[in-house]
Design a protein around this motif. Structure first.
Motif, short mmCIF file in Angstrom:
data_model
loop_
_atom_site.label_atom_id
_atom_site.label_comp_id
_atom_site.label_asym_id
_atom_site.label_seq_id
_atom_site.Cartn_x
_atom_site.Cartn_y
_atom_site.Cartn_z
N UNK A 15 33.15 38.27 43.37
CA UNK A 15 34.60 38.33 42.82
C UNK A 15 34.80 37.91 41.53
N UNK A 16 35.88 38.67 40.89
CA UNK A 16 36.39 38.13 39.53
C UNK A 16 37.11 36.79 39.76
N UNK A 73 26.43 46.75 34.87
CA UNK A 73 26.00 48.23 34.40
C UNK A 73 27.27 48.89 34.63
N UNK A 74 27.80 49.05 35.82
CA UNK A 74 29.05 50.05 36.11
C UNK A 74 30.08 49.56 35.07
N UNK A 75 30.46 48.28 35.09
CA UNK A 75 31.37 47.74 34.17
C UNK A 75 31.34 48.16 32.65
N UNK A 76 29.96 48.11 32.37
CA UNK A 76 29.82 48.68 31.00
C UNK A 76 30.09 50.13 30.83
N UNK A 80 38.11 41.96 29.93
CA UNK A 80 37.66 43.32 29.55
C UNK A 80 38.70 44.04 29.34
N UNK A 81 39.78 44.22 30.05
CA UNK A 81 40.80 45.03 29.88
C UNK A 81 41.87 44.69 28.63
N UNK A 105 43.23 49.93 34.96
CA UNK A 105 41.72 49.62 34.82
C UNK A 105 41.15 48.36 35.29
N UNK A 106 41.98 47.39 34.98
CA UNK A 106 41.87 45.87 35.33
C UNK A 106 41.36 45.63 36.98
N UNK A 107 42.37 46.29 37.52
CA UNK A 107 42.50 46.10 38.82
C UNK A 107 41.21 46.98 39.59
N UNK A 108 40.86 48.10 38.96
CA UNK A 108 39.47 48.90 39.25
C UNK A 108 38.35 48.13 39.17
N UNK A 109 38.27 47.37 38.01
CA UNK A 109 37.14 46.48 37.58
C UNK A 109 37.22 45.31 38.68
N UNK A 110 38.28 44.93 38.95
CA UNK A 110 38.37 43.87 40.07
C UNK A 110 37.69 44.21 41.21
N UNK A 111 37.90 45.42 41.91
CA UNK A 111 37.34 45.96 42.97
C UNK A 111 35.67 46.07 42.96
N UNK A 112 35.36 45.85 42.08
CA UNK A 112 33.83 46.25 41.66
C UNK A 112 33.17 45.24 40.97
N UNK A 113 33.30 43.79 41.36
CA UNK A 113 32.65 42.81 40.53
C UNK A 113 31.27 43.10 40.28
N UNK A 114 30.39 42.52 39.00
CA UNK A 114 29.17 42.48 38.98
C UNK A 114 28.58 41.31 38.29
#
Ligand code: ZN
Ligand code: ZN
Length: 381
Positions: free
Chosen positions: A97-98, A30-33, A106-107, A15-24
């Protein structure tokens, strides 16, 4: 160290790596939330509030009869940096980027939530996923949106991963741990003209130099030596050619302090100087001081609890002197007793560096620490 955890950490690393791909960025997480809420619901946590500070997620996990409540906070936002880490799951968003590891924070809090679903405790755990730590003061926005009325807390805790500190080692201190930050902006308005005839102009450049000199003297002459403070003038914009006296000068910079007193004194002296010195030379001025984060102050009692929880996990805890960086967890700590902890991420690029990547081995350590805090502070009878 061994992080005692019964939770399978792999899904949270994924999940952490998934969030890393899509930084906001900023408040726009919004997508992270959405992902955070989906994961919480999968765990059976459905007392969820969404939308403070635009995209914050606050979830409540309640057990037993105690009215005591403890807050655990993670930040979700990324930075406007083009990633150069080279990892397979690098940012897919150009220019974002994160680079501060908030994907990992978050993860980690989600992994802690998973642990807490099965952990023995009596009371209320409030899981806080906030946007806009880097800029915009998301914590402050949440408070303005009525966070305290909706989620009264007895204590609050947060952590930050720290490259350069040995992996799994904890570090914190009582009292001020991070600085306040204020941005200053001064606009000077003279009268431009031909550089061969300065007597027909009101040259704002020498006035800007005097003003900056005077501002730098505030630290040495008006703030006690043992009260740390930094004033850095970082931008001066003026002029267009060697034969033109410019009309105006734009100055900006940052003010960092470790006490409310130093902060107040420096800000008010800069305002006073900025408003009174330039007019002596016929130059008009306007001064703005804004975008402020207060000093991050760890409450002594909660700092002890934060350290005890880490030691119970077998971790080394170092005393860390305060630094001049800033953190918007300070807004929560102004209202709620709590503590902020650093967790060592070992070798690797520094925070905010384009080659930085969160060390996933910090994730189970942080999750275990959050869990331990809850078990200690909300004991089941
Ligand atoms: Zn950061
Ligand atoms: Zn950060």
């Amino acid at each position: 160290m061994n992080a005692p955890t019964s939770v399978d950490i792999e899904p949270f690393v994924a999940l952490r790596r998934e969030l890393h791909r899509q930084p906001e960025l900023g408040t726009q997480t919004f997508r992270t939330a959405e992902r955070v809420m989906a994961v919480l619901r999968e765990m059976g946590i459905d007392d969820i509030h969404y939308g403070m500070a635009e995209s914050a997620v606050v979830a409540r996990l309640k057990k037993g009869t105690s009215a005591r409540a403890i807050g655990l906070r993670a930040d979700m936002d990324a930075l406007p940096i083009r990633e150069a880490s080279g990892v397979a799951y690098a940012s897919e968003v150009d220019g974002a980027m994160h680079a501060c590891g908030h994907d990992g924070h978050t993860a980690s809090l989600l992994a802690a939530a998973k642990l807490l679903v099965d952990a023995p405790f009596d009371g209320e755990v409030v899981l806080i996923f906030q946007p806009a730590e880097e800029v915009g003061g998301g914590a402050n926005l949440m408070l303005q949106d009525g966070f305290l009325a909706q989620f009264p807390l007895d204590e609050i805790y947060a952590f930050h991963n720290l490259p350069g500190l040995e992996e799994g080692v904890f570090a914190t201190c009582e009292g001020p741990i991070m600085a306040s930050t204020d941005t200053l902006e001064i606009m000077l308005e003279g009268r431009g003209g031909h550089a061969a005839f300065p007597e027909e102009t009101i040259d704002p450049i020498p006035v800007a130099l005097r003003l900056i000199d005077s501002i730098y003297a505030i630290k040495t002459r008006m703030v006690a030596a043992q009260d740390p403070a930094v004033i850095s003038i970082t931008q001066i914009h003026t002029g267009s050619a060697e034969n033109i006296v410019p009309q105006s000068v734009y100055i900006n910079g940052t003010i960092r302090t470790l006490s409310a007193g130093a902060r107040q004194r420096i800000c008010s002296e800069i305002e006073k100087l900025g408003n009174t010195l330039p007019p002596v030379f016929g130059v008009a001025s306007s001064v703005r001081i804004f975008d402020s984060y207060p000093v991050t102050v760890n409450s002594p009692t909660q700092t002890k609890h934060a350290i005890e929880a880490a030691k119970r996990l077998g971790a080394t805890v170092l005393e860390r002197p305060a630094e001049m960086g800033a953190e918007d967890f300070s807004f929560f700590l102004e209202k709620i007793p709590g503590a902020y902890m650093f967790i060592g991420a070992g070798d690797g690029a520094a925070l905010h560096h384009p080659e930085y990547d969160f060390n996933d081995r910090v994730l189970p350590v942080a999750a275990a620490w959050f869990r331990q805090l809850v078990v200690d502070r909300l004991p089941a009878n």
